[in-house]
Design a protein around this motif. Structure first.
Motif, PDB file in Angstrom:
ATOM      1  N   ALA A  93       0.822  -1.212   0.000  1.00  7.58           N
ATOM      2  CA  ALA A  93       0.000   0.000   0.000  1.00  7.58           C
ATOM      3  C   ALA A  93       0.853   1.258   0.000  1.00  7.58           C
ATOM      4  N   ALA A  94       1.878   1.279   0.874  1.00 10.52           N
ATOM      5  CA  ALA A  94       2.666   2.505   1.039  1.00 10.52           C
ATOM      6  C   ALA A  94       3.493   2.819  -0.189  1.00 10.52           C
ATOM      7  N   VAL A  95       3.908   1.798  -0.959  1.00  8.16           N
ATOM      8  CA  VAL A  95       4.735   2.066  -2.111  1.00  8.16           C
ATOM      9  C   VAL A  95       3.994   2.882  -3.170  1.00  8.16           C
ATOM     10  N   LEU A  96       2.665   2.902  -3.092  1.00  3.96           N
ATOM     11  CA  LEU A  96       1.865   3.748  -3.976  1.00  3.96           C
ATOM     12  C   LEU A  96       1.412   5.023  -3.288  1.00  3.96           C
ATOM     13  N   VAL A  97       1.135   4.930  -1.986  1.00  4.05           N
ATOM     14  CA  VAL A  97       0.602   6.080  -1.252  1.00  4.05           C
ATOM     15  C   VAL A  97       1.658   7.162  -1.071  1.00  4.05           C
ATOM     16  N   VAL A  98       2.880   6.782  -0.705  1.00  5.05           N
ATOM     17  CA  VAL A  98       3.924   7.778  -0.414  1.00  5.05           C
ATOM     18  C   VAL A  98       4.264   8.615  -1.645  1.00  5.05           C
ATOM     19  N   PRO A  99       4.522   8.024  -2.823  1.00  8.96           N
ATOM     20  CA  PRO A  99       4.774   8.875  -3.990  1.00  8.96           C
ATOM     21  C   PRO A  99       3.599   9.777  -4.330  1.00  8.96           C
ATOM     22  N   ALA A 100       2.368   9.254  -4.169  1.00  9.34           N
ATOM     23  CA  ALA A 100       1.200  10.083  -4.459  1.00  9.34           C
ATOM     24  C   ALA A 100       1.104  11.250  -3.484  1.00  9.34           C
ATOM     25  N   ALA A 101       1.375  11.012  -2.210  1.00 10.62           N
ATOM     26  CA  ALA A 101       1.334  12.080  -1.206  1.00 10.62           C
ATOM     27  C   ALA A 101       2.389  13.135  -1.492  1.00 10.62           C
ATOM     28  N   PHE A 102       3.575  12.684  -1.877  1.00 13.28           N
ATOM     29  CA  PHE A 102       4.626  13.653  -2.205  1.00 13.28           C
ATOM     30  C   PHE A 102       4.220  14.497  -3.414  1.00 13.28           C
ATOM     31  N   ALA A 103       3.575  13.872  -4.396  1.00 12.40           N
ATOM     32  CA  ALA A 103       3.128  14.614  -5.575  1.00 12.40           C
ATOM     33  C   ALA A 103       2.098  15.670  -5.200  1.00 12.40           C
ATOM     34  N   VAL A 104       1.165  15.315  -4.322  1.00  7.97           N
ATOM     35  CA  VAL A 104       0.151  16.283  -3.889  1.00  7.97           C
ATOM     36  C   VAL A 104       0.815  17.450  -3.163  1.00  7.97           C
ATOM     37  N   GLU A 105       1.779  17.128  -2.300  1.00 10.59           N
ATOM     38  CA  GLU A 105       2.469  18.182  -1.540  1.00 10.59           C
ATOM     39  C   GLU A 105       3.207  19.134  -2.465  1.00 10.59           C
ATOM     40  N   TRP A 151      10.829  12.890   3.858  1.00  7.04           N
ATOM     41  CA  TRP A 151      10.292  12.105   2.755  1.00  7.04           C
ATOM     42  C   TRP A 151      11.270  11.009   2.327  1.00  7.04           C
ATOM     43  N   ARG A 152      12.557  11.298   2.386  1.00 10.39           N
ATOM     44  CA  ARG A 152      13.546  10.302   1.992  1.00 10.39           C
ATOM     45  C   ARG A 152      13.473   9.074   2.894  1.00 10.39           C
ATOM     46  N   ILE A 153      13.423   9.305   4.214  1.00 12.46           N
ATOM     47  CA  ILE A 153      13.344   8.177   5.155  1.00 12.46           C
ATOM     48  C   ILE A 153      12.062   7.388   4.934  1.00 12.46           C
ATOM     49  N   LEU A 154      10.954   8.107   4.733  1.00 13.74           N
ATOM     50  CA  LEU A 154       9.671   7.453   4.535  1.00 13.74           C
ATOM     51  C   LEU A 154       9.677   6.625   3.245  1.00 13.74           C
ATOM     52  N   MET A 155      10.241   7.193   2.172  1.00 16.08           N
ATOM     53  CA  MET A 155      10.247   6.512   0.877  1.00 16.08           C
ATOM     54  C   MET A 155      11.077   5.237   0.933  1.00 16.08           C
ATOM     55  N   TRP A 156      12.283   5.311   1.483  1.00 13.23           N
ATOM     56  CA  TRP A 156      13.151   4.133   1.503  1.00 13.23           C
ATOM     57  C   TRP A 156      12.679   3.082   2.513  1.00 13.23           C
ATOM     58  N   THR A 157      12.016   3.517   3.568  1.00 18.80           N
ATOM     59  CA  THR A 157      11.400   2.536   4.473  1.00 18.80           C
ATOM     60  C   THR A 157      10.292   1.772   3.762  1.00 18.80           C
ATOM     61  N   THR A 158       9.526   2.489   2.974  1.00 19.79           N
ATOM     62  CA  THR A 158       8.462   1.854   2.191  1.00 19.79           C
ATOM     63  C   THR A 158       9.027   0.863   1.185  1.00 19.79           C
ATOM     64  N   ILE A 159      10.080   1.262   0.493  1.00 15.57           N
ATOM     65  CA  ILE A 159      10.703   0.371  -0.494  1.00 15.57           C
ATOM     66  C   ILE A 159      11.262  -0.869   0.194  1.00 15.57           C
ATOM     67  N   ALA A 160      11.883  -0.687   1.374  1.00 15.26           N
ATOM     68  CA  ALA A 160      12.428  -1.839   2.104  1.00 15.26           C
ATOM     69  C   ALA A 160      11.317  -2.812   2.510  1.00 15.26           C
ATOM     70  N   LEU A 161      10.175  -2.285   2.983  1.00 16.74           N
ATOM     71  CA  LEU A 161       9.046  -3.146   3.343  1.00 16.74           C
ATOM     72  C   LEU A 161       8.500  -3.884   2.122  1.00 16.74           C
ATOM     73  N   TYR A 162       8.439  -3.190   1.012  1.00 14.91           N
ATOM     74  CA  TYR A 162       7.946  -3.799  -0.225  1.00 14.91           C
ATOM     75  C   TYR A 162       8.853  -4.958  -0.654  1.00 14.91           C
ATOM     76  N   ILE A 163      10.172  -4.719  -0.607  1.00 11.72           N
ATOM     77  CA  ILE A 163      11.115  -5.767  -0.988  1.00 11.72           C
ATOM     78  C   ILE A 163      11.020  -6.947  -0.038  1.00 11.72           C
ATOM     79  N   LEU A 164      10.906  -6.660   1.277  1.00 11.44           N
ATOM     80  CA  LEU A 164      10.799  -7.737   2.267  1.00 11.44           C
ATOM     81  C   LEU A 164       9.548  -8.579   2.013  1.00 11.44           C
TER      82      LEU A 164
END
Length: 791
Positions: free
Chosen positions: A78-90, A164-177
């Motif tokens: 979920a977050a791998v799609l939500v975080v980029p979308a949130a950053f785009a809105v911001e 945003w960097r920490i949030l993005m890479w945490t999301t990517i790490a969870l996705y890979i896991l």
């Protein structure tokens, strides 16, 4: 030209700044990610079994905690799609929608590129890589969603926003896991996917460009006013040699400023060249490859203030300031000058030369190194006084080496303008002969600026002339040699060629059972081969003695030949022996010119003998055993192609002149040396016998090696094989012709009718006896000769 308006109706005359820029930093990061990608794939292929074991361990751990795996899968997906979308809105709310558009372009390219690459791999191309990325399962080699997300995050420069960097890479790490625990991705695939996504992101940034964040001239004027300068006019002038913007500023009191603007995006300009110099040069001479904007500002300011305190004639630094977060400025007083490059050579008199050296002496007294004493940093004002500019390259509290480098650079530049004799005389009058003698070892091309090195191409002997002038000025001076380079480019070429040769050699050895080679070889023939290999060293000593009219001890000369076999481990075959023999002759009291001539004479006669013997043995072989040694059509075509290449190369006048000049330098004094040898019949016999014995000994060694494994081939055919392969090995840039000699010998023996297994085993034994076995006694000889000052 365009005008930008600043406060109080001051118009800045400058070119219209582009809205978008292709930043060198983006290109550099793209190239770096490609290099990382290559390293990751190579390491993964090497450590394939380790990765398989790690994947099994992680799978077992995921099965023990299924709930945790499901939570990670839900959050990551979920977050791998939500975080980029949130950053785009911001970003859109902050009116930065263009950046989001760049990210979307990168995401689309990433998704399409990873899909096409995956289909190409699944289609059977590079099967090893496909298995590595998929684990031989029915999954995507590259995860298309992850590639697009990483490309998007890179293109929108999310790394510049810490949260945003920490949030993005945490999301990517969870996705890979999550995908890894579900066996939908492998470790190599995850790493490669991330790196490919980053590469696509940087490529997109460089391709479409980034918004120009350089502050315009109006921002420069505003920053100057904060420094209490009453600016009434501003005009952009030509950039400096480092690409920094410069402005001519008029003040209310009638004075002027020269303003240099340091832009953040220019900090990596020329970085590959600076990195190359940093790797190649010793630490004391190299400059930092990259600095922050703040560090660059402080460095130039500190050097400017230090030069003023030293009493040197330099433009006074009146103020510094940052311009937002993307640039900084330095404001100097304006002095009407012209660079020395624009001064005709006829106007550079002895008084002007003395002024230049006096300014450099003021800097050196205070341990300040300028580091760029060229015609564009040495100026003359209206009264003809010298003004030094360009303080950014300088060093405070400089060591002796940097100060001597400044002297060497200025000596060379002025010699290019007024000649070596006047340059040295003017420097000695101010700096003293001792300073010039100390700088003499640094008169090397690598120590000079790029512009000076280019100018030296037209006056190739200038550095040698400068050294001669300094020696004539102070003949009794003893100065230690200074090595500025860690390595030379040809050393790098040798290393690369040696790596390739080692690969070829290992591929050959993989086809041979070394233990079987040692145990099945006929020891009688092997012993004969060993004796022949030893005789070759005695023959080389006799050859050298024959071309030196002065007496040389036989066994010490034999030790020198063994020492050359040790040196061949790190030099091409034709280089190590020449260098060792020349050094040996000089240590025996023979002048350098005569030593070089003697070694050159031996090499020239060796070449003549080599060609003559090749023709002789080829004729004998062709007339007596033509059926057993018929060259293949491919070999004939290769020889014809080489001959054609030689004709074409020598037909190009510049190449022909280069070759003839090199040969003239090598063999220029050979004829007088040969005339000295011809006056002594004993020397002629010794030289001829030694030269002939070398070839016969090596041919006998190879013939015995072939016979040791039951190969049937005539002695004359082996001679043709050896003479041909030796010519190829001598031309190879690898140490001792490693790889090239082995390949040429094996191919030639097979062409002569020897079975491949026998040919490979025989060549392995031959190289063991003539190349590897002499290394240990060669090292002992080298050490012994050095201890007794014979080398």
């Amino acid at each position: 030209m365009a005008e930008s308006r600043a406060d109080n109706d001051v118009y800045v005359v400058e070119p219209l700044l582009p809205q978008r820029l292709r930043r060198p930093s983006d290109l550099l990061r793209f190239i770096t990610t490609l290099m990382v990608l290559g390293v990751v794939i190579l390491l993964a292929l090497v450590a394939k079994q380790t990765l398989i074991g790690l994947e099994a361990d992680v799978k077992g751990g995921a099965e023990l905690v299924p709930l945790l795996s499901r939570i990670a899968a839900f959050l990551g997906g979920a977050a791998v799609l939500v975080v980029p979308a949130a950053f785009a809105v911001e970003r859109v709310f902050h009116r930065d929608g263009l950046r989001v558009a760049e990210g979307l372009i990168a995401a689309i390219i990433g998704m399409a590129g990873s899909f096409l690459l995956g289909q190409w791999l699944v289609g059977g191309n590079l099967d090893d890589l496909r298995v590595l990325l998929t684990g031989d399962r029915d999954i995507e080699p590259l995860n298309t969603l992850l590639t697009s997300v990483v490309a998007y995050a890179t293109a929108v420069r999310i790394s510049r926003r810490p949260t945003w960097r920490i949030l993005m890479w945490t999301t990517i790490a969870l996705y890979i896991l999550a995908f890894f625990s579900g066996r939908q991705i492998t470790i190599p695939s995850a790493i490669v996917t991330v790196v490919v996504g980053m590469a696509i992101g940087y490529a997109t940034l460089y391709g479409v460009g980034s918004p120009n964040t350089r502050p315009p001239g109006s921002a420069v004027v505003s920053a100057l006013r904060k420094l209490s300068f009453a600016v009434v006019s501003a005009r952009r002038v030509e950039d400096d040699h480092q690409g920094s913007r410069r402005y001519a500023i008029g003040l209310k009191d009638g004075s002027s400023l020269d303003v240099t603007v340091l832009d953040r995006d220019r900090q990596v300009a020329g970085l590959p060249y600076r990195l190359w110099r940093r790797i190649r040069l010793n630490s004391e001479t190299r400059r930092r490859a990259i600095r922050s904007l703040r560090a660059e500002l402080e460095r130039e300011a500190l050097m400017a203030y230090a030069a003023q305190a030293a009493g040197a004639s330099t433009p006074r630094l009146l103020g510094t300031s940052e311009i937002g977060t993307e640039a900084a400025l330095l404001a100097y007083e304006h002095i009407e000058t012209r660079p020395l490059d624009e001064v005709p050579d006829t106007e550079i008199d002895d008084e002007l030369l003395a002024q230049i050296w006096e300014q450099v002496e003021l800097l050196q007294i205070q341990r300040l190194a300028h580091r760029r004493l060229t015609g564009d940093s040495i100026h003359l004002d209206r009264d003809g006084r010298v003004v030094l500019t360009d303080a950014r390259s300088g060093e405070i509290a400089a060591g002796d080496l940097l100060l001597r480098l400044d002297v060497a650079q200025l000596l060379t530049y002025l010699a290019l303008r007024v000649g070596a004799e006047r340059s040295v005389r003017a420097a000695a009058a101010v700096m003293g002969p001792e300073a010039l003698a100390a700088a003499m070892p640094l008169l090397q091309r690598i120590a000079l600026t790029r512009e000076t090195r280019s100018a030296l191409a037209k006056q190739k002997h200038l550095l040698a002339t400068l050294r001669e002038q300094i020696v004539a000025l102070k003949p009794s001076g003893t100065v230690e040699e200074v090595r500025l380079e860690r390595f030379r480019p040809r050393t790098l070429i040798t290393i690369i060629a040696s790596t390739i040769a080692a690969y070829i050699l290992l591929s050959q050895l993989s086809q041979v059972d070394v233990y079987k080679v040692i145990t099945t070889a006929n020891w009688a023939w092997s012993g004969l081969a060993l004796v022949a290999a030893f005789v070759s060293f005695v023959a080389a000593a006799l050859m050298l003695r024959g071309f030196v009219p002065e007496p040389l001890p036989l066994w010490r000369t034999v030790l020198v030949q063994f020492a050359s076999s040790f040196v061949k481990l790190v030099t091409p075959p034709a280089v190590g022996g020449v260098a060792i023999n020349t050094r040996y002759l000089q240590k025996r009291g023979i002048t350098p010119a005569s030593a070089v001539a003697s070694v050159g004479a031996s090499q020239l006669i060796m070449l003549v003998f080599h060609i003559a013997l090749l023709l002789l043995f080829a004729y004998i072989t062709g007339s007596t055993t033509a059926t057993s040694f018929t060259p293949s059509r491919g070999l004939v075509v290769a020889l014809l192609a080489i001959a054609l290449l030689v004709v074409v190369v020598l037909g190009v006048p510049p190449v022909r002149r280069m070759v003839t000049s090199r040969l003239r330098k090598l063999f220029g004094n050979v004829l007088p040396r040969l005339l000295d040898v011809l006056q002594s019949p004993l020397k002629m016999i010794e030289a001829g016998v030694g030269t002939l014995m070398i070839t016969i000994a090596f041919v006998a060694c190879l013939y015995a090696c072939v016979s040791a494994f039951g190969g049937e081939i005539s002695f004359t055919a082996v001679a043709v094989v050896y003479l041909t392969a030796n010519a190829i090995g001598s031309a190879a840039p690898t140490p001792g012709g490693l790889g090239a000699v082995e390949a040429a010998l094996v191919l030639a023996l097979i062409a002569a009718g020897v079975p491949q297994a026998v040919a490979t085993s025989a060549v392995l034994l031959y190289r063991l006896l003539t190349f590897w076995l002499p290394v240990l006694p060669g090292w002992a000889s080298f050490t012994y000769l050095q201890r007794h000052e014979s080398l």
